[in-house]
Design a protein around this motif. Structure first.
Motif, PDB file in Angstrom:
ATOM      1  N   PRO A 133      11.835  -0.169 -13.052  1.00 33.23           N
ATOM      2  CA  PRO A 133      12.295   0.621 -11.887  1.00 33.23           C
ATOM      3  C   PRO A 133      12.276  -0.252 -10.629  1.00 33.23           C
ATOM      4  O   PRO A 133      11.464  -1.165 -10.500  1.00 33.23           O
ATOM      5  CB  PRO A 133      11.273   1.739 -11.806  1.00 33.23           C
ATOM      6  CG  PRO A 133      10.074   1.266 -12.552  1.00 33.23           C
ATOM      7  CD  PRO A 133      10.579   0.294 -13.577  1.00 33.23           C
ATOM      8  N   VAL A 134      13.176   0.045  -9.721  1.00 35.25           N
ATOM      9  CA  VAL A 134      13.242  -0.689  -8.466  1.00 35.25           C
ATOM     10  C   VAL A 134      12.159  -0.136  -7.562  1.00 35.25           C
ATOM     11  O   VAL A 134      11.945   1.064  -7.467  1.00 35.25           O
ATOM     12  CB  VAL A 134      14.628  -0.530  -7.822  1.00 35.25           C
ATOM     13  CG1 VAL A 134      14.684  -1.206  -6.481  1.00 35.25           C
ATOM     14  CG2 VAL A 134      15.697  -1.075  -8.744  1.00 35.25           C
ATOM     15  N   GLY A 135      11.457  -1.008  -6.875  1.00 32.49           N
ATOM     16  CA  GLY A 135      10.413  -0.569  -5.963  1.00 32.49           C
ATOM     17  C   GLY A 135       9.368  -1.635  -5.782  1.00 32.49           C
ATOM     18  O   GLY A 135       9.599  -2.811  -6.046  1.00 32.49           O
ATOM     19  N   GLU A 136       8.208  -1.215  -5.355  1.00 32.62           N
ATOM     20  CA  GLU A 136       7.107  -2.133  -5.128  1.00 32.62           C
ATOM     21  C   GLU A 136       6.541  -2.635  -6.446  1.00 32.62           C
ATOM     22  O   GLU A 136       6.464  -1.878  -7.426  1.00 32.62           O
ATOM     23  CB  GLU A 136       6.009  -1.426  -4.338  1.00 32.62           C
ATOM     24  CG  GLU A 136       6.404  -1.075  -2.920  1.00 32.62           C
ATOM     25  CD  GLU A 136       6.673  -2.308  -2.070  1.00 32.62           C
ATOM     26  OE1 GLU A 136       5.876  -3.267  -2.146  1.00 32.62           O
ATOM     27  OE2 GLU A 136       7.674  -2.322  -1.361  1.00 32.62           O
ATOM     28  N   PRO A 137       6.094  -3.907  -6.493  1.00 30.66           N
ATOM     29  CA  PRO A 137       5.465  -4.399  -7.708  1.00 30.66           C
ATOM     30  C   PRO A 137       4.137  -3.677  -7.946  1.00 30.66           C
ATOM     31  O   PRO A 137       3.483  -3.247  -7.010  1.00 30.66           O
ATOM     32  CB  PRO A 137       5.230  -5.880  -7.432  1.00 30.66           C
ATOM     33  CG  PRO A 137       5.427  -6.054  -5.967  1.00 30.66           C
ATOM     34  CD  PRO A 137       6.197  -4.897  -5.449  1.00 30.66           C
ATOM     35  N   VAL A 138       3.777  -3.550  -9.184  1.00 29.60           N
ATOM     36  CA  VAL A 138       2.535  -2.895  -9.563  1.00 29.60           C
ATOM     37  C   VAL A 138       1.628  -3.928 -10.197  1.00 29.60           C
ATOM     38  O   VAL A 138       2.052  -4.661 -11.090  1.00 29.60           O
ATOM     39  CB  VAL A 138       2.804  -1.736 -10.558  1.00 29.60           C
ATOM     40  CG1 VAL A 138       1.500  -1.102 -11.001  1.00 29.60           C
ATOM     41  CG2 VAL A 138       3.735  -0.713  -9.943  1.00 29.60           C
ATOM     42  N   VAL A 139       0.391  -3.993  -9.756  1.00 27.95           N
ATOM     43  CA  VAL A 139      -0.588  -4.912 -10.320  1.00 27.95           C
ATOM     44  C   VAL A 139      -1.395  -4.151 -11.358  1.00 27.95           C
ATOM     45  O   VAL A 139      -1.965  -3.106 -11.072  1.00 27.95           O
ATOM     46  CB  VAL A 139      -1.510  -5.494  -9.236  1.00 27.95           C
ATOM     47  CG1 VAL A 139      -2.580  -6.368  -9.866  1.00 27.95           C
ATOM     48  CG2 VAL A 139      -0.702  -6.243  -8.195  1.00 27.95           C
ATOM     49  N   VAL A 140      -1.428  -4.682 -12.578  1.00 27.38           N
ATOM     50  CA  VAL A 140      -2.174  -4.042 -13.661  1.00 27.38           C
ATOM     51  C   VAL A 140      -3.377  -4.916 -13.956  1.00 27.38           C
ATOM     52  O   VAL A 140      -3.244  -6.115 -14.175  1.00 27.38           O
ATOM     53  CB  VAL A 140      -1.302  -3.897 -14.927  1.00 27.38           C
ATOM     54  CG1 VAL A 140      -2.095  -3.301 -16.051  1.00 27.38           C
ATOM     55  CG2 VAL A 140      -0.062  -3.070 -14.603  1.00 27.38           C
ATOM     56  N   THR A 141      -4.546  -4.319 -13.956  1.00 24.54           N
ATOM     57  CA  THR A 141      -5.764  -5.052 -14.308  1.00 24.54           C
ATOM     58  C   THR A 141      -6.393  -4.385 -15.512  1.00 24.54           C
ATOM     59  O   THR A 141      -6.212  -3.194 -15.745  1.00 24.54           O
ATOM     60  CB  THR A 141      -6.768  -5.069 -13.131  1.00 24.54           C
ATOM     61  OG1 THR A 141      -7.108  -3.729 -12.801  1.00 24.54           O
ATOM     62  CG2 THR A 141      -6.175  -5.764 -11.923  1.00 24.54           C
ATOM     63  N   ARG A 142      -7.146  -5.160 -16.268  1.00 19.09           N
ATOM     64  CA  ARG A 142      -7.805  -4.605 -17.445  1.00 19.09           C
ATOM     65  C   ARG A 142      -9.275  -4.557 -17.228  1.00 19.09           C
ATOM     66  O   ARG A 142      -9.890  -5.266 -16.621  1.00 19.09           O
ATOM     67  CB  ARG A 142      -7.507  -5.455 -18.667  1.00 19.09           C
ATOM     68  CG  ARG A 142      -6.077  -5.370 -19.044  1.00 19.09           C
ATOM     69  CD  ARG A 142      -5.852  -6.131 -20.310  1.00 19.09           C
ATOM     70  NE  ARG A 142      -4.420  -6.280 -20.505  1.00 19.09           N
ATOM     71  CZ  ARG A 142      -3.897  -6.642 -21.622  1.00 19.09           C
ATOM     72  NH1 ARG A 142      -4.634  -6.902 -22.652  1.00 19.09           N
ATOM     73  NH2 ARG A 142      -2.613  -6.769 -21.743  1.00 19.09           N
TER      74      ARG A 142
END
Length: 66
Positions: free
Chosen positions: A57-66
């Protein structure tokens, strides 16, 4: 053949030695190529994997952490 280790979870990678490189995707060796073809083969596989990914999707980047 399935490799074990921290890098086994990588989407794409290479291991080399003795003039050859093994290209792996998600821990599975998919090709063995001459050392001179490692970079080209990695790029081809990266493009192939990217083409199989769903559109983000177009938009802000999402940071994924584990």
């Amino acid at each position: 053949m399935r490799w074990l280790g921290g890098w086994a979870e990588a989407d794409l990678g290479a291991a080399s030695g003795n003039g050859r490189g093994q290209i792996f995707v998600k821990g599975e060796v998919i090709k063995t190529v001459p050392e001179a073809e490692i970079v080209t083969t990695l790029l081809e596989e990266a493009h192939r994997l990217a083409s199989e990914m769903p559109d983000a999707p177009v938009g802000e980047p999402v940071v994924v952490t584990r």
